[in-house]
Design an enzyme around this catalytic site. Structure first.
Site, PDB file in Angstrom:
ATOM      1  N   LYS A  53      19.165  14.892  12.455  1.00 32.33           N
ATOM      2  CA  LYS A  53      20.251  13.838  12.089  1.00 32.33           C
ATOM      3  C   LYS A  53      21.389  13.616  13.286  1.00 32.33           C
ATOM      4  O   LYS A  53      21.693  12.468  13.645  1.00 32.33           O
ATOM      5  CB  LYS A  53      20.958  14.221  10.920  1.00 32.33           C
ATOM      6  CG  LYS A  53      19.807  13.972   9.388  1.00 32.33           C
ATOM      7  CD  LYS A  53      20.371  14.784   8.365  1.00 32.33           C
ATOM      8  CE  LYS A  53      19.627  14.535   7.186  1.00 32.33           C
ATOM      9  NZ  LYS A  53      19.942  15.161   5.858  1.00 32.33           N
ATOM     10  N   GLN A  97      24.582  19.426   4.223  1.00 32.80           N
ATOM     11  CA  GLN A  97      23.267  19.436   4.086  1.00 32.80           C
ATOM     12  C   GLN A  97      22.814  20.466   2.908  1.00 32.80           C
ATOM     13  O   GLN A  97      23.374  21.503   2.841  1.00 32.80           O
ATOM     14  CB  GLN A  97      22.537  19.996   5.199  1.00 32.80           C
ATOM     15  CG  GLN A  97      21.058  20.211   5.607  1.00 32.80           C
ATOM     16  CD  GLN A  97      20.348  18.852   5.524  1.00 32.80           C
ATOM     17  OE1 GLN A  97      20.849  17.822   6.163  1.00 32.80           O
ATOM     18  NE2 GLN A  97      19.294  18.883   4.759  1.00 32.80           N
ATOM     19  N   ASP A 120      26.093  10.403   2.234  1.00 38.65           N
ATOM     20  CA  ASP A 120      24.531  10.467   1.625  1.00 38.65           C
ATOM     21  C   ASP A 120      24.564   9.721   0.329  1.00 38.65           C
ATOM     22  O   ASP A 120      23.476   9.616  -0.147  1.00 38.65           O
ATOM     23  CB  ASP A 120      24.356  12.086   1.128  1.00 38.65           C
ATOM     24  CG  ASP A 120      23.643  12.854   2.129  1.00 38.65           C
ATOM     25  OD1 ASP A 120      22.609  11.936   2.619  1.00 38.65           O
ATOM     26  OD2 ASP A 120      23.762  14.045   2.417  1.00 38.65           O
TER      27      ASP A 120
END
Ligand code: NAP
Length: 292
Positions: A53, A97, A120
């Site tokens: 990412k 994460q 997200d």
């Protein structure tokens, strides 16, 4: 042979477009989008995802603020960091994460991210917006994996209206938002899960079958309708021998490939799209933040 939905290629196209958008943001506002990436502990798979990412974000011109924290960090300390990032004007998107260590309440942490910085798309406000919105998805912060799946489906240039779509899996990260997105496309959507009765027959009726289960090569030919489109979200590592392992999806590709009209490979299907959509969310958040 089915159409292979090449996620790497589609994600590359998405990234090229974002690069241009970010150059325009720079010209207009004299700054680029900022993404804070928060990792707690050293789960191997998380490190791989964070690295991928971060690399992709930098490639398109996003500034990355890396926060790699000790596994022993207290929940309150993590939330303090999120609050600092919430107030930091250089940060447009915050990514935590998952999974977090068992001692930390994941929901509490995710909900402490400002909805406007929710890279997200997991915050309840953004989940709610996706659920009630009837317009296009342009300005919504949407969970990255299901949005990536939708973009792959769009590559087929088919009319999704009225298609029978079955989503296997009901997680907040994939299954549920996937169903919302397909519903917005006017598909007739069924969600099935581990307690569903007669699951095979339900799947067999699917024009579009989305597999997000987490069980290696679980879906075989018998579950699949002739000519169906298959999006395989699963990423499962299986051992080949003592030294070697490989990644496989939730669908047994070799078994279904002659029966379906289109399918995503694993790896190289949904995975790259997830990363592309994270960059998309960060860029959207930046554009909105600059307007405020
Ligand atoms: P998850 O939270 O574990 O959810 C799995 C879902 O599958 C659950 O709803 C579960 O049902 C259902 N399920 C389990 N066994 C089943 C069975 N035998 N029959 C029918 N349904 C069954 O997993 P997730 O986070 O959604 O992820 C799913 C998969 O996608 C994993 O392989 C994950 O690694 C992968 N993934 C890939 C990406 C990507 O970028 N490609 C991103 C995210 C996830 P219950 O709710 O009844 O337990």
């Amino acid at each position: 042979m089915p159409h292979i939905l090449n996620g790497k290629k589609v994600a590359q196209k998405l990234k090229e477009n974002l690069k241009i958008e970010i150059e325009n943001i720079k010209l207009k506002f004299n700054r680029v989008p900022g993404l804070a990436v928060v990792q707690v502990g050293n789960v191997a798979a998380s490190s791989v995802y964070v690295k991928a990412k971060t690399k992709a974000a930098k490639e398109v011109g996003i500034n990355v603020f890396d926060h790699h924290l000790e596994e022993t960090i207290k929940q309150s300390e993590l939330i303090n960091l999120i609050n600092e990032l919430n107030d930091n004007k250089d940060v447009d998107g915050i990514l935590v994460q998952l999974p977090l260590p068992k001692t930390i309440n994941e929901d509490l942490v995710l909900n402490s991210i400002k909805p406007e910085k929710d890279a997200d798309g997991f915050h309840p406000l953004n989940v709610g917006k996706l659920s009630i919105s009837t317009t296009n998805n342009e300005n919504l912060l949407i969970p990255c994996t299901p949005y990536g799946c939708l973009l792959l489906l769009r590559e087929l240039n088919i009319n999704l209206v009225g298609k029978n779509a079955v989503v296997i899996g009901r997680s907040n990260i994939v299954g549920k938002p996937m169903a919302q997105l397909l519903l917005k496309e006017s598909c007739t959507v069924t969600i099935v899960h581990s307690k569903t009765l007669d699951i095979e027959n339900i799947c067999k009726k699917a024009d579009i079958l989305i597999a997000a289960i987490g069980k290696p090569e679980f879906i075989k030919k018998d579950w699949v309708k002739e000519g169906a489109i298959i999006i395989d979200v699963g990423i499962n590592r299986v051992e080949i021998n003592k030294e070697k392992s490989k990644l496989v999806g939730d669908v047994l590709f070799s078994d279904v490939e002659d029966k379906v009209s289109a399918i995503t490979p694993v790896p190289g299907g949904v995975g790259p799209m997830t990363i592309g959509c994270l960059l998309r969310n960060t860029t959207i958040a930046c554009k909105k933040n600059n307007k405020n």
